[in-house]
Design a protein around this motif. Structure first.
Motif, short mmCIF file in Angstrom:
data_model
loop_
_atom_site.label_atom_id
_atom_site.label_comp_id
_atom_site.label_asym_id
_atom_site.label_seq_id
_atom_site.Cartn_x
_atom_site.Cartn_y
_atom_site.Cartn_z
N VAL A 550 24.28 39.82 -24.44
CA VAL A 550 24.96 38.66 -24.92
C VAL A 550 24.21 37.68 -25.63
CG1 VAL A 550 26.88 39.01 -22.89
CG2 VAL A 550 24.46 37.55 -22.62
N ALA A 551 24.80 36.71 -26.26
CA ALA A 551 24.15 35.70 -27.10
C ALA A 551 24.60 34.50 -26.61
CB ALA A 551 24.18 36.00 -28.42
N VAL A 552 23.89 33.38 -26.18
CA VAL A 552 24.30 32.16 -25.71
C VAL A 552 23.64 31.26 -26.63
CG1 VAL A 552 24.12 30.41 -23.90
CG2 VAL A 552 24.37 32.94 -23.35
N LYS A 553 24.50 30.16 -26.96
CA LYS A 553 24.08 29.10 -27.83
C LYS A 553 24.44 27.89 -27.08
CE LYS A 553 24.68 28.77 -32.42
NZ LYS A 553 25.57 28.51 -33.70
N LEU A 554 23.46 26.97 -26.71
CA LEU A 554 23.40 25.67 -26.14
C LEU A 554 23.94 24.67 -27.34
CD1 LEU A 554 23.20 23.82 -23.96
CD2 LEU A 554 20.85 23.57 -24.57
N VAL A 555 25.07 24.04 -27.29
CA VAL A 555 25.49 23.42 -28.28
C VAL A 555 25.92 21.94 -28.08
CG1 VAL A 555 26.74 25.38 -29.48
CG2 VAL A 555 28.22 23.86 -27.85
N ASP A 556 25.91 21.49 -26.78
CA ASP A 556 26.18 20.27 -26.48
C ASP A 556 25.72 19.69 -25.12
OD1 ASP A 556 26.91 17.53 -26.83
OD2 ASP A 556 28.91 17.83 -26.79
N GLY A 557 25.91 18.58 -24.76
CA GLY A 557 25.34 18.15 -23.29
C GLY A 557 25.16 16.38 -23.15
N SER A 558 24.75 16.25 -22.09
CA SER A 558 24.54 14.77 -21.79
C SER A 558 23.50 14.59 -20.68
CB SER A 558 25.93 14.00 -21.43
OG SER A 558 26.40 14.57 -20.19
N PHE A 559 22.85 13.46 -20.54
CA PHE A 559 21.79 13.46 -19.38
C PHE A 559 21.82 12.02 -19.20
CE2 PHE A 559 19.84 11.71 -23.24
CZ PHE A 559 18.96 10.68 -22.76
N HIS A 560 21.02 11.82 -17.79
CA HIS A 560 20.77 10.31 -17.47
C HIS A 560 19.42 10.20 -17.47
CE1 HIS A 560 20.92 7.46 -14.19
NE2 HIS A 560 22.24 7.33 -14.45
N ALA A 561 19.11 9.08 -17.65
CA ALA A 561 17.77 8.49 -17.93
C ALA A 561 16.85 8.76 -16.79
CB ALA A 561 17.87 7.07 -18.37
N VAL A 562 17.72 8.38 -15.47
CA VAL A 562 16.90 8.28 -14.15
C VAL A 562 17.32 9.74 -13.38
CG1 VAL A 562 16.68 7.12 -12.10
CG2 VAL A 562 17.04 5.79 -14.20
N ASP A 563 18.46 10.12 -13.60
CA ASP A 563 18.72 11.26 -12.36
C ASP A 563 18.53 12.68 -13.17
OD1 ASP A 563 19.39 9.38 -10.65
OD2 ASP A 563 21.64 9.38 -10.81
N SER A 564 18.55 12.71 -14.43
CA SER A 564 18.32 14.24 -15.00
C SER A 564 17.08 14.62 -14.53
CB SER A 564 18.73 14.05 -16.48
OG SER A 564 20.01 13.94 -16.74
N SER A 565 16.78 16.03 -14.46
CA SER A 565 15.76 16.83 -14.19
C SER A 565 15.71 18.07 -14.50
CB SER A 565 15.31 16.66 -12.70
OG SER A 565 16.48 17.34 -11.76
N ASP A 566 14.73 18.87 -14.44
CA ASP A 566 14.84 20.59 -14.83
C ASP A 566 15.75 21.04 -13.90
OD1 ASP A 566 13.14 20.22 -16.78
OD2 ASP A 566 10.96 21.22 -16.12
N GLN A 567 15.61 20.55 -12.52
CA GLN A 567 16.54 21.40 -11.86
C GLN A 567 17.65 21.29 -11.85
OE1 GLN A 567 15.68 20.50 -7.62
NE2 GLN A 567 17.44 21.68 -6.84
N ALA A 568 18.37 20.00 -12.33
CA ALA A 568 19.68 19.66 -12.51
C ALA A 568 19.99 20.33 -13.69
CB ALA A 568 19.92 18.28 -12.76
N PHE A 569 19.46 20.50 -14.75
CA PHE A 569 19.79 21.22 -16.04
C PHE A 569 19.68 22.87 -15.60
CE2 PHE A 569 19.52 17.28 -18.33
CZ PHE A 569 20.54 17.53 -19.07
N GLN A 570 18.79 23.32 -14.90
CA GLN A 570 18.98 24.57 -14.50
C GLN A 570 20.44 24.89 -13.89
OE1 GLN A 570 15.86 26.59 -12.27
NE2 GLN A 570 14.38 25.19 -13.32
#
Length: 686
Positions: A550-570
């Motif tokens: 399979v092929a996966v393309k990341l095309v969009d998203g959003s983040f929070h300046a304080v609460d975003s982290s590597d773990q959250a995006f995983q």
């Protein structure tokens, strides 16, 4: 029985020679060894398989199963000459030991049953001997029963032997009711007749008049075969000259040493019929040890001492213990071979070892406490040498292993390594897809004996499990999904948001990840976290199996300046791929093997039916190269169907059929079969 062969042999005794007793299961090899040892004075009373007291079957597994499960070496002497006999297992599960022994023997005694219907079982043995140019003769056993027709047996045997058979004796028969019993034999070369006597050597008698014509025909056939390899003998025959017995014996000896002919003898090991005759033939016609040395690439005239290791075992009192044959020179305590200093040199008498001062050319010796030597090692005092040792038999049967006591994993790995050193046709390892620990070998009994060794010798309690098939899954159509992970627990929370597009790839193309993020929707440092989450989600798809191609393309998203982290995006990436897979048309994939099935031509139709019932696809079949009367069937078959296929294949082919396999590809599995796999996987919780 008088020694009718050339008297010159006794005045120039041979150095030690080795004879391996090889043949199918239940042909009577161990009983023959008992008779040979009794006739040479090594033992004074024969044991029996029934009473579990034979020299050959001296280990617990052999006695429990009433069959040889490993080779047995024993040294004896006959008329002033040293002999080493090796009793080899007959079961196809333990064929590796028989092959190792055959490689270092001067002559193989192929023991077969007198039933012509079972002759086919010896075909793989004869093929191995001929491919490796190992001199061999045939001993037709169990001829003490009424109604035996040796001619039928010999005709059947000749049909599978690449070398011409030469009959060395013909039977004397006596009416016993409606059938005739073999009561003696006529030696074709010496033209003397002998009568079997119970518990005594055969008695020289006058040749029965009704056998003279038949003996003449048999002798003529013997001479014609020998003349094919000797122009001088051919000239004598064409000029109606009678060759001298010494000329015939010389030809027999030379042609046997070159593996040009296969002499045939008969008798009954249980009744001691034909045993002394066999010993006489071995004494005068078996090749010297230099023939074996040259076959293995060694010049015995070289001053260097050379050893060929043919068996490795692990003993509680002697560590790694190697059986080796001395191909040239002499070995003694204190000699060094490849970093191993010889200490405790011994001769091998079944399960007992006797100290030796030195091992001479031709002898089999035991080498305790070796660290660097292994089965197949050819080594001299100058170091390792290139060897001509054949590869081990490929695995045909598997089982999964699990330790029942925590902490035994490391101990199990070491024990399995020891077992695989002892028997090169065993193997173990973790399955690449499932991670399951798998033990592989030649058949169910083979693995049962290995497990018994783990229990009895290494004190490990091991549970067996079915071998897991490395199923996978993929998708049929594109899809897209958004994964949003938001968690507030006081203080800093967790926030990650990722949108992906999923599409199928070609079979075998694997996994591909790309991104098309614009405007900083997701900061660059979090893109790799999304990929990690996607990969984690692909470990178990909608059907419960790893997702591939399979092929996966990341095309969009959003983040929070304080609460975003590597773990959250995983977590966001994992949620996104899980949702996308559900609507992408998941489909199960099963591994498919390419198998080459080898069987006697008489069983080809049965093998084809076996393939069909196991969902296999026949790609074609041809005559097996170099195997007269055998076919090869090329097949593609689901891996799950090959796990126990050898058991059925052997059942259909009198134990002779075998196959090789290699991974080919993954293919879709649908319908009821796929539903069963998914349901069972869910139940197992794997």
């Amino acid at each position: 029985m008088p020694d009718t062969a050339r008297s010159t042999s006794s005045s120039h005794p041979h150095p030690p020679r080795v004879a391996a007793l090889i043949g199918p299961y239940s042909s009577g090899k161990t009983s023959l060894l008992e008779s040979l040892l009794c006739a040479t004075g090594r033992i004074h009373r024969k044991g029996t398989i029934r009473d579990h007291n034979t020299v050959g079957d001296n280990n617990p597994q052999s006695r429990t199963r009433e069959m040889s499960t490993e080779l047995t070496c024993i040294q004896t002497s006959y008329l002033g000459e040293e002999w080493h006999f090796i009793d080899c297992p007959g079961s196809v599960d333990f064929a590796q030991d028989a092959r190792e022994a055959a490689m270092i023997c001067d002559v193989a005694i192929v023991v077969i049953d007198c039933d012509p219907g079972r002759v086919m079982t010896v075909a793989p043995i004869l093929k191995f001997l001929d491919r490796n140019r190992i001199p061999h003769l045939v001993f037709i056993n169990k001829t003490d029963h009424a109604g035996i027709r040796l001619r039928d047996n010999i005709d059947a045997l000749q049909s599978i032997s690449e070398r011409p058979l030469v009959l060395r004796e013909i039977p004397i028969r006596e009416a016993d009711g409606n059938d005739e019993t073999i009561t003696g034999f006529v030696d074709i070369v010496s033209e003397r007749a002998y009568q079997y006597l119970e518990g005594q050597p055969s008695k020289l008698i006058t040749m029965p008049s009704n056998l003279k014509s038949r003996e003449g025909e048999a002798r003529e056939g013997l001479l014609e075969t020998l003349a094919d390899f000797d122009d001088n003998l051919l000239e004598q025959i064409l000029e109606d000259q009678t060759p001298a017995p010494d000329t015939i014996y010389d030809n027999l000896q030379q042609d046997l040493a070159k593996d040009l002919i296969v002499p045939v003898f008969f008798g009954s090991a249980e009744q001691d019929h034909g045993i002394v005759r066999l010993l006489k033939a071995l004494r005068h016609e078996a090749p010297s040890s230099d023939v074996c040395a040259h076959r293995l690439g060694i010049d015995p005239e070289d001053s260097q001492t050379v050893l060929q290791v043919f068996k490795t075992v692990h003993l509680s009192h002697a560590g790694r213990f190697c059986f080796a044959r001395v191909l040239s020179g002499q070995v003694k305590n204190g000699d060094v071979f490849g970093g191993d200093k010889v200490s405790g040199l011994c001769s091998v008498i079944a399960d007992k070892h006797e100290k030796l001062e030195r091992g001479v050319t031709g002898a089999i010796v035991g080498l305790p406490r070796t660290e660097h030597l292994r089965t197949g090692t050819l080594i001299g005092t100058d170091g390792l040498m290139d060897n001509l040792w054949p590869d081990p038999l490929p695995p045909l049967y598997e089982t999964g292993l699990e330790v029942t006591k925590p902490g035994d994993d490391v101990k199990l790995t070491e024990a399995l390594r020891h077992l695989c050193e002892q028997d090169r046709s065993l193997g173990f390892g973790h399955h690449e897809s499932t991670g399951q620990l798998i033990l592989s070998g030649q058949g169910d009994i083979h693995l049962q004996c290995a497990l018994a060794q783990l229990r009895d010798h290494y004190h490990l309690e091991i549970a067996t499990t079915p071998v897991l098939t490395g199923y996978q899954e993929t998708i049929r159509r594109p899809s897209s999904a958004r994964g949003r992970y938001k968690k507030q627990t006081g203080g800093h929370g967790q926030f990650g948001d990722a949108a992906i597009e999923l599409r199928p790839q070609g079979r075998g193309d694997g996994f591909e990840f790309s991104e098309h993020i614009v405007g900083g929707a997701i900061p660059r440092q979090y893109i790799s976290a999304v990929e990690k989450g996607v990969r984690d989600g692909l470990r178990s798809g909608s059907l419960g199996f790893p997702v591939v191609d399979v092929a996966v393309k990341l095309v969009d998203g959003s983040f929070h300046a304080v609460d975003s982290s590597d773990q959250a995006f995983q977590m966001a990436g994992r949620i996104a791929i899980t949702e996308a897979l559900k609507v992408a048309g998941p489909v199960l994939l099963e591994p498919v093997d390419h198998c080459t099935i080898s069987i006697p031509s008489d069983f080809t139709s049965k093998a084809q039916r076996l393939v069909s019932t196991r969902r296999g696809q026949i790609l074609g079949f041809n005559a097996k190269d170099g195997w007269q009367g055998w076919d090869e069937i090329e097949v593609q078959m689901p891996t799950s169907e090959t796990a126990d296929m050898v058991t059925e294949l052997r059942s259909l082919t009198q134990g002779t059929g075998f196959f090789t396999r290699r991974y080919s590809h993954m293919q879709e599995l649908t319908g009821k079969q796929a539903d069963m796999v998914v349901s069972q996987h869910a139940i197992d919780g794997k």
